[in-house]
Design a protein around this motif. Structure first.
Motif, mmCIF file in Angstrom:
data_model
loop_
_atom_site.group_PDB
_atom_site.id
_atom_site.type_symbol
_atom_site.label_atom_id
_atom_site.label_comp_id
_atom_site.label_asym_id
_atom_site.label_seq_id
_atom_site.Cartn_x
_atom_site.Cartn_y
_atom_site.Cartn_z
ATOM 1 N N LEU A 31 0.854 -1.274 0.131
ATOM 2 C CA LEU A 31 0.005 0.054 -0.030
ATOM 3 C C LEU A 31 0.840 1.238 -0.041
ATOM 4 O O LEU A 31 0.411 2.274 -0.625
ATOM 5 N N ILE A 32 1.879 1.004 0.537
ATOM 6 C CA ILE A 32 2.985 2.403 0.709
ATOM 7 C C ILE A 32 4.320 1.674 0.012
ATOM 8 O O ILE A 32 4.603 0.341 0.498
ATOM 9 N N GLN A 33 4.972 2.389 -0.548
ATOM 10 C CA GLN A 33 6.396 1.757 -0.976
ATOM 11 C C GLN A 33 7.370 1.876 0.266
ATOM 12 O O GLN A 33 7.551 2.862 0.817
ATOM 13 N N ARG A 34 8.041 0.684 0.365
ATOM 14 C CA ARG A 34 8.964 0.730 1.400
ATOM 15 C C ARG A 34 10.109 1.474 0.958
ATOM 16 O O ARG A 34 10.809 1.388 -0.233
ATOM 17 N N ALA A 35 10.757 2.289 1.965
ATOM 18 C CA ALA A 35 11.883 3.063 1.775
ATOM 19 C C ALA A 35 12.697 3.408 3.096
ATOM 20 O O ALA A 35 12.233 3.240 4.078
ATOM 21 N N GLU A 36 13.929 3.570 2.734
ATOM 22 C CA GLU A 36 14.714 3.904 3.908
ATOM 23 C C GLU A 36 14.665 5.260 4.332
ATOM 24 O O GLU A 36 14.744 6.468 3.536
ATOM 25 N N LEU A 37 14.418 5.684 5.355
ATOM 26 C CA LEU A 37 14.019 6.997 5.699
ATOM 27 C C LEU A 37 15.169 7.732 6.113
ATOM 28 O O LEU A 37 15.660 8.725 5.589
ATOM 29 N N PHE A 38 16.180 7.195 7.149
ATOM 30 C CA PHE A 38 17.567 7.834 7.186
ATOM 31 C C PHE A 38 18.589 6.629 7.606
ATOM 32 O O PHE A 38 17.928 5.454 8.132
ATOM 33 N N ARG A 39 19.570 6.919 7.542
ATOM 34 C CA ARG A 39 20.637 5.898 8.072
ATOM 35 C C ARG A 39 21.718 6.506 8.630
ATOM 36 O O ARG A 39 22.088 7.743 8.262
ATOM 37 N N ILE A 40 21.912 6.144 10.038
ATOM 38 C CA ILE A 40 23.290 6.705 10.734
ATOM 39 C C ILE A 40 24.179 5.540 10.939
ATOM 40 O O ILE A 40 23.910 4.428 11.605
ATOM 41 N N GLY A 41 25.246 5.504 10.323
ATOM 42 C CA GLY A 41 26.209 4.620 10.306
ATOM 43 C C GLY A 41 25.626 3.238 9.791
ATOM 44 O O GLY A 41 25.101 3.269 8.750
ATOM 45 N N ASP A 42 25.585 2.556 10.255
ATOM 46 C CA ASP A 42 24.702 1.005 10.087
ATOM 47 C C ASP A 42 23.446 0.662 10.452
ATOM 48 O O ASP A 42 22.928 -0.149 10.116
ATOM 49 N N ILE A 43 22.737 1.857 11.213
ATOM 50 C CA ILE A 43 21.428 1.806 11.786
ATOM 51 C C ILE A 43 20.633 2.338 10.581
ATOM 52 O O ILE A 43 20.723 3.383 9.877
ATOM 53 N N SER A 44 19.597 1.555 10.162
ATOM 54 C CA SER A 44 18.818 1.885 8.959
ATOM 55 C C SER A 44 17.283 1.842 9.684
ATOM 56 O O SER A 44 17.074 1.046 10.154
ATOM 57 N N ILE A 45 16.751 3.099 9.303
ATOM 58 C CA ILE A 45 15.197 3.090 9.647
ATOM 59 C C ILE A 45 14.361 3.373 8.499
ATOM 60 O O ILE A 45 14.792 4.328 7.585
ATOM 61 N N SER A 46 13.470 2.381 8.398
ATOM 62 C CA SER A 46 12.756 2.418 7.117
ATOM 63 C C SER A 46 11.270 3.287 7.546
ATOM 64 O O SER A 46 11.015 3.455 8.464
ATOM 65 N N ASN A 47 10.739 3.676 6.372
ATOM 66 C CA ASN A 47 9.409 4.317 6.657
ATOM 67 C C ASN A 47 8.702 3.422 7.432
ATOM 68 O O ASN A 47 7.487 4.023 8.094
ATOM 69 N N PHE A 48 8.568 2.352 6.999
ATOM 70 C CA PHE A 48 7.584 1.357 7.773
ATOM 71 C C PHE A 48 7.768 1.350 9.431
ATOM 72 O O PHE A 48 6.609 1.224 10.047
#
Ligand SMILES: Nc1ncnc2c1ncn2[C@@H]1O[C@H](COP(=O)(O)OP(=O)(O)O)[C@@H](O)[C@H]1O
Ligand SMILES: [Mg+2]
Lengths: 300, 239
Positions: free
Chosen positions: A131-148
């Protein structure tokens, strides 16, 4: 450290979904002293409602935030109606009977939804539309936060905050607490306890539906038995927090989500599902009333 | 039939399973009165009030309020029609604040302003409740809880107030205070049906009285007359 933070965020997002389902278990327990075995299946039904609504309305093919919100609210409305119907026609006629009858009926409703689901939707897993496209919202070093993850946490926390407001600051919410405390004395206040109980099921089912749609987004494999284990874990979360207590359910669910994520991250994903049972045994041994539980009948 | 009785129980029989707790009870309460129902523990006093409030359905007989049959109506409907009850054992919602308990008492009312006025009125009657406003009701003392229970029932603005053993478990000084308030509530226009084991206190403030023994009314009359009745004196007044 970065790995830990990543697990932390994943755990909170999983835990907040458990929380939405755990609230329904705890509210129904608070008001009827019933473990509503069908609750996990209402959550499952939500994903299928979402699946079919998204197809019929075309949102399955064109991802959009508006589309996702419409599906979310439609699934919540459909499950609210389902929860209302279950209480009205399966549980209410038995309310004055011994509690065991009610418990067995709840198991029956659960089996009905699971097997009915297999007949209607097929036993094979389906894939929940994007329903919503998965996307990486931001990344700090190796930490990845997705919009989901952000959507899950924001949506869950908003609903939990709304629920807290309803329960503790509105007249209907206070009536829910009064009915949970004592049915007869609540009715002597002029409270229509049937309506309050219906409302409790509507609210709990709608929150479980929100969890269903969030799970559909993040983990799109859905099948008619997906509510069994998930429901069980949410139930254990409610027991962990102190069944009957809404804040307890939320805290219990966060602990459940976090420990599950940590176990998977640092030990092995084999133990993922065993963890819930391990936690259940520990609580029952150490503090059977749960973290927020009171030993008296003060509930909700 | 007595047409102008506010409340009338007409040959009521109530059973718990096979056991009849009330056998062919008839009584009436006129507008403006305090009527008391006295009797020993287990006589059926609470059962009578629970039947009037719709918590129990009579096996036989009818309950009339303002001339209308209310037997079999649901408890919340009976509250809406003008009967509220301060139940035995107080029945406060221990996990809600004092103020929220009062708000629950006014549950079926809509007008916020008049609810607020009534709240101030009960705070005027029992100033201690105002001090305890924000406190969880479960933390109140027994006397305060009884005050809250009566106040909460008043918040429904009843025409008829049912009180189930308001003196139970309280110190004599507090009992005096509560009975004085009951009289005042009555003088301000609320009709009262008072259930008591404390016959002496009850008969002193009531206009009319019924004596209940194992589910049957064995004596009735003016409260003053019952106070002087030798049988009553012996059985209920400890003389
Ligand atoms: N829930 C109940 N189930 C069965 N019997 C009951 C119940 N409540 C009261 N009784 C019985 O009914 C009778 C009347 O009780 P009650 O109305 O509570 O008396 P009172 O208020 O005068 O003390 C008693 O014999 C009591 O044991
Ligand atoms: Mg009694």
């Amino acid at each position: 450290m970065e790995e830990f933070v990543q697990h932390l965020i994943n755990g909170i997002s999983l835990g907040s979904i458990y929380g939405l389902v755990a609230i329904g278990y705890t509210m129904v327990y608070g008001i009827l002293k019933l473990i509503n075995f069908a609750h996990g299946d209402v959550y499952m039904m939500s994903t299928f409602f979402g699946f079919y609504f998204a197809r019929w309305l075309g949102f399955a093919y064109t991802p959009s935030v508006i589309g996702a919100l419409i599906i979310l609210f439609l699934a919540m409305a459909a499950c609210a109606l389902l929860g209302f119907t279950i209480e009205r026609f399966a549980y209410r006629p038995l309310r004055k009977m011994p509690r065991l009858n009610l418990l067995i009926t709840a198991i029956g409703v659960s089996l009905l939804l699971e097997n009915g689901g297999q007949i209607l939707f097929g036993a094979d897993p389906k894939f929940f539309p994007e329903l919503i496209q998965r996307a990486e919202l931001f990344r700090i070093g190796d930490i990845s936060i997705s919009n989901f993850q952000v959507i899950i946490i924001v949506v869950s926390l908003s609903f939990m905050a709304l629920l807290q407001y309803i329960i503790f600051h509105t007249k209907t919410g206070k009536a829910m607490q009064a009915v949970s405390f004592h049915h007869e004395n609540a009715s002597l206040m002029g409270i229509d306890i049937d309506r309050i109980i219906s409302f409790t099921f509507v609210l709990g089912s709608a929150l479980a539906a929100a969890a269903g749609i969030l799970v559909g987004l993040a983990y799109p494999r859905i099948d008619p038995l997906m509510g069994v284990l998930f429901g069980l874990k949410a139930f254990v979360a409610a027991v962990l927090g102190g069944i009957g207590s809404v804040p307890g359910a939320i805290v219990g669910a966060l602990i459940m989500g976090l420990s599950e994520e940590m176990v998977v991250g640092y030990f092995s994903s084999t133990y993922r599902d065993a963890l819930a049972f391990f936690l259940l045994i520990v609580i029952l041994l150490v503090k059977p009333t749960g973290l927020f539980g009171k030993s008296t009948s003060e509930k909700v | 039939m007595n047409g102008d009785a506010l409340l009338k129980l007409d040959h009521i029989t109530v059973a718990y399973g096979a056991i009849k707790a009330l056998k062919d009870i008839s009584l009436s309460v006129n507008e403006g009165e305090i009527v008391t129902l006295i009797g020993a523990n287990g006589a059926g006093k609470s059962t009578t009030l629970r039947t009037i409030s719709g918590l129990l359905k009579p096996q036989e007989g009818k309950v009339y309020f303002k001339g209308h049959d209310i037997s079999g109506k649901k408890p919340h409907v009976i509250v809406q029609q003008g009967i509220s009850q301060a139940p035995e054992g107080r029945g406060i919602f221990a996990n809600l604040s004092t103020e929220d308990n009062l708000e629950m008492g006014a549950y079926s009312r809509k007008d916020k302003e008049s609810i607020q006025r009534d709240k101030e009125h009960v705070f005027h009657i029992f100033p201690i409740l105002q001090e305890r406003r924000k406190q969880e009701a479960g933390t109140l003392s027994g006397g305060e809880q009884q005050m809250l229970t009566i106040s909460r029932a008043l918040m429904a603005r009843p025409k008829l107030l049912l009180l189930d053993e308001p003196s139970l478990g309280l110190a004599p000084q507090i009992i005096k205070q509560i009975f004085k308030v009951i009289q005042e509530i009555n003088q301000q226009g609320t009709t009262i049906l008072l259930v008591e084991q404390n016959a002496n206190m009850a008969l002193h403030i009531a206009h009319k009285a019924y004596v209940l023994e194992t589910g049957k009314i064995v004596l009735q009359g003016k409260a003053q007359d019952l106070l002087n009745n030798p049988d009553v004196k012996k059985a209920y007044l400890g003389e």
